[in-house]
Motif scaffolding. Structure first.
Motif, PDB file in Angstrom:
ATOM      1  N   ASN A  64       0.736  -1.222  -0.060  1.00  0.00           N
ATOM      2  CA  ASN A  64      -0.143  -0.098   0.039  1.00  0.00           C
ATOM      3  C   ASN A  64       0.931   1.321   0.054  1.00  0.00           C
ATOM      4  O   ASN A  64       0.419   2.314   0.050  1.00  0.00           O
ATOM      5  N   LEU A 106      -1.732   4.297   1.057  1.00  0.00           N
ATOM      6  CA  LEU A 106      -2.989   4.142   1.337  1.00  0.00           C
ATOM      7  C   LEU A 106      -3.455   3.395   2.602  1.00  0.00           C
ATOM      8  O   LEU A 106      -2.897   2.281   2.795  1.00  0.00           O
ATOM      9  N   HIS A 153       2.874   7.643  -2.534  1.00  0.00           N
ATOM     10  CA  HIS A 153       1.506   7.242  -2.149  1.00  0.00           C
ATOM     11  C   HIS A 153       1.520   6.343  -1.002  1.00  0.00           C
ATOM     12  O   HIS A 153       2.310   5.258  -0.881  1.00  0.00           O
ATOM     13  N   GLU A 162      -6.666   1.559   3.907  1.00  0.00           N
ATOM     14  CA  GLU A 162      -8.055   1.105   3.459  1.00  0.00           C
ATOM     15  C   GLU A 162      -8.769   0.661   4.495  1.00  0.00           C
ATOM     16  O   GLU A 162      -8.236  -0.052   5.461  1.00  0.00           O
ATOM     17  N   LEU A 177      -5.597   8.408   1.340  1.00  0.00           N
ATOM     18  CA  LEU A 177      -4.447   8.373   0.569  1.00  0.00           C
ATOM     19  C   LEU A 177      -3.417   9.472   0.678  1.00  0.00           C
ATOM     20  O   LEU A 177      -3.728  10.484   0.338  1.00  0.00           O
ATOM     21  N   THR A 192     -12.729   8.014  -0.268  1.00  0.00           N
ATOM     22  CA  THR A 192     -11.483   8.579  -0.079  1.00  0.00           C
ATOM     23  C   THR A 192     -10.987   9.700   0.153  1.00  0.00           C
ATOM     24  O   THR A 192     -11.568  10.564  -0.748  1.00  0.00           O
TER      25      THR A 192
END
Length: 541
Positions: A54, A70, A68, A72, A164, A79
């Motif tokens: 991620n 992320l 990046h 989740e 994100l 998001t």
């Protein structure tokens, strides 16, 4: 066992100082290495030890990477994109203290030893003990640190929202990082079905004056564009001055009309764009000689709220025509006085007109070859290459002279505004109410005037006015481009909430300690929780 790495003001301060210590001045080796260091730092968080994939890096050119990260949640559909940049401007102005520019604790202590050399406002702030000094403290590694704290909290506490983190290089020069990030954001949206709820930037709150300690929330960002001109005169020997016309003389008329010209001022929602100024002006003579300067160039800065690239070029052309008409009149009057024969009127044309003429005369392949010769000169940046391409074509089309060729030079930052968006309105009201706990007033500003990467999302030009920029920017499509079509696909609103600071890009750049480490962490957490539908939890904190 405490699973949090950034949960206290002390730990957050240590994180900031670590990020600042990673020298990442734009276009340096440090900027290239920063993304790898950050990836390793993020990989230490518990969530990313479980989901290392991620964290991803995305090419931004010249060996630089967009980062990046992320988080989740299985049940979340929305998001929030947390946007920041990690590059900083240079540090020459620190002088003897330059080795400490990236070490805030040490620099702040050292400045106290020689505090009388500082401007009064900075000295007072230094003596108060309320500020931390150093390059990148304010602009904008604190924003990145706050986003890292949000990611950690959300992942450990399982907030029902996707976050994100998107941090980019090169914001301070060409925004190559954010322009590259746009393509990846669109890919995630189209191929992975990601739904963006908000683009939340962490640029700092700028002081509105030396004694101003209020903090601001920004519901948009100002636009910036750079209309430019190449002036092509007629060379002569200085002993025969009226057998030619100097490019510098021509340039003076347009610069005089562009500088502080209120025609370019926009007023919207009670805010006004700063007036245009000249960012760069020079003649193109490389060596001294008694030949007069034949060619010169000038780059002008224009700020935008609502005006498009097409509208600015039309207005620029109007001003240029007026300037050259005045130049023609005064030049002819001098020739009459001196019984000299004038060369003829100075024509005004856009780059797209020059390009079409050159292609008709030389052929497209030859024009492409001439452009390529300029583009291969890597020591020239995008702005210099623009000037040199126009110059090269004019040298092959001298019959058009004397002439003023109008063009655009990078970068271009479109203006973006979400002030009327219901989510943004509610978020600002929420933050203003919660800030009262700290006896803090948060005022709304409709356009962040520091220029930022939010310009490349929430783009609403439905009529392709941007084509005027593409058609008149000599390097467009080669070394510089903007993903306008992709930007239109990123429709979520924008909001900028960041810590308070002063004197960005100066030796006295400094960050307000309470704002950064006590107030903003709480306010941002409460905002994101509210956006995640966790209102009751937010109220109980």
């Amino acid at each position: 066992m405490n699973r949090y790495r950034f949960d206290t003001p002390e730990k957050l301060r240590a994180l900031l100082c670590e990020l600042v210590s990673w020298d990442s001045r734009t276009l340096t080796e440090g900027e290239r290495f920063f993304s790898w260091k950050l990836q390793n730092k993020l990989s230490e968080l518990e969530y990313f030890t479980q989901y290392p994939d991620n964290i991803t890096l995305h090419d931004a050119g010249l060996g630089r990477q967009v980062v990046h990260a992320l988080y989740e949640h299985a049940d979340a559909t929305d998001t929030i994109v947390l946007i920041s940049h990690f590059d900083t401007v240079q540090t020459d102005e620190y002088g003897a203290l330059e080795p400490l520019a990236f070490y805030p604790e040490e620099l702040t202590k050292k400045l106290l030893e020689d505090k009388d050399t500082l401007p009064e406002a900075a000295r007072i702030d230094l003596e108060s003990g309320n500020y931390l000094f150093g390059r990148g403290t304010m602009d904008m590694k604190m924003g990145l640190a706050l986003h890292m704290q949000l990611i950690e909290r959300a992942s450990l506490e399982q907030w029902p929202i996707n976050l994100l983190l998107c941090t980019v290089p090169d914001e301070e020069v060409n925004s190559a990082g954010m322009r590259a990030a746009v393509k990846e954001l669109v890919r995630l949206q189209e191929q992975e079905g990601r739904h963006y709820k908000l683009f939340l930037n962490g640029e700092p709150s700028f002081s509105q004056g030396p004694a101003d300690t209020k903090e601001y929330i920004y519901s948009g960002t100002i636009g910036k564009i750079m209309p430019s001109a190449l002036f092509y005169g007629k060379e002569t020997h200085v002993g025969e001055p009226l057998k030619g016309i100097t490019a510098d003389y021509m340039a003076s008329f347009l610069t005089h009309r562009m500088e502080w010209n209120p025609l370019f001022r926009e007023v919207h929602q009670g805010e006004s764009t700063p007036l245009p100024v000249t960012l760069h002006q020079k003649d193109l003579k490389i060596q001294y000689s008694t030949q007069t300067p034949q060619r010169a160039a000038a780059l002008y800065n224009v700020f935008l709220f609502k005006q498009t690239a097409a509208e600015i070029m039309d207005l620029f052309e109007q001003v240029a025509n007026e300037a050259m008409e005045q130049c023609n009149e005064q030049y002819k009057a001098i020739c009459d006085r001196e019984s000299a024969e004038p060369l003829g009127d100075i024509r005004v044309l856009r780059f797209e007109e020059l390009l079409k003429y050159a292609e008709g005369k030389l052929g497209k392949n030859e024009v492409r070859r001439l452009k390529q010769e300029v583009l291969l000169q890597e020591e020239w940046d995008d702005r210099e290459q623009c000037i040199r391409i126009v110059d090269t074509l004019m040298m092959e089309c001298q019959e058009l002279g004397p002439a003023t060729v109008l063009f655009y030079a990078p970068p271009y930052y479109p203006a973006v505004n979400s002030s009327d968006n219901p989510l943004v309105i509610e978020s600002i009201e929420f933050l203003q109410e919660r800030a009262k706990v700290f006896d803090l007033t948060l005022d709304q500003v409709h356009y962040f005037n520091g220029i930022c990467d939010l310009s490349y999302v929430h783009y609403k030009d439905e009529e392709n006015h941007w084509m005027a920029f593409a058609d008149n920017t000599p390097v467009y499509g080669d070394t510089y481009s903007i993903p306008f079509e992709d930007m239109r696909k990123l429709t979520a609103p924008v909001l900028n909430v960041g810590p308070f600071g002063k004197d960005a890009h100066q030796k006295t750049e400094r960050l307000h300690i309470n704002s950064a480490f006590k107030e903003m962490p709480v306010l941002l957490e409460q905002l994101v929780k509210r956006l995640a539908g966790m209102d009751q939890q937010s109220k109980s904190r």
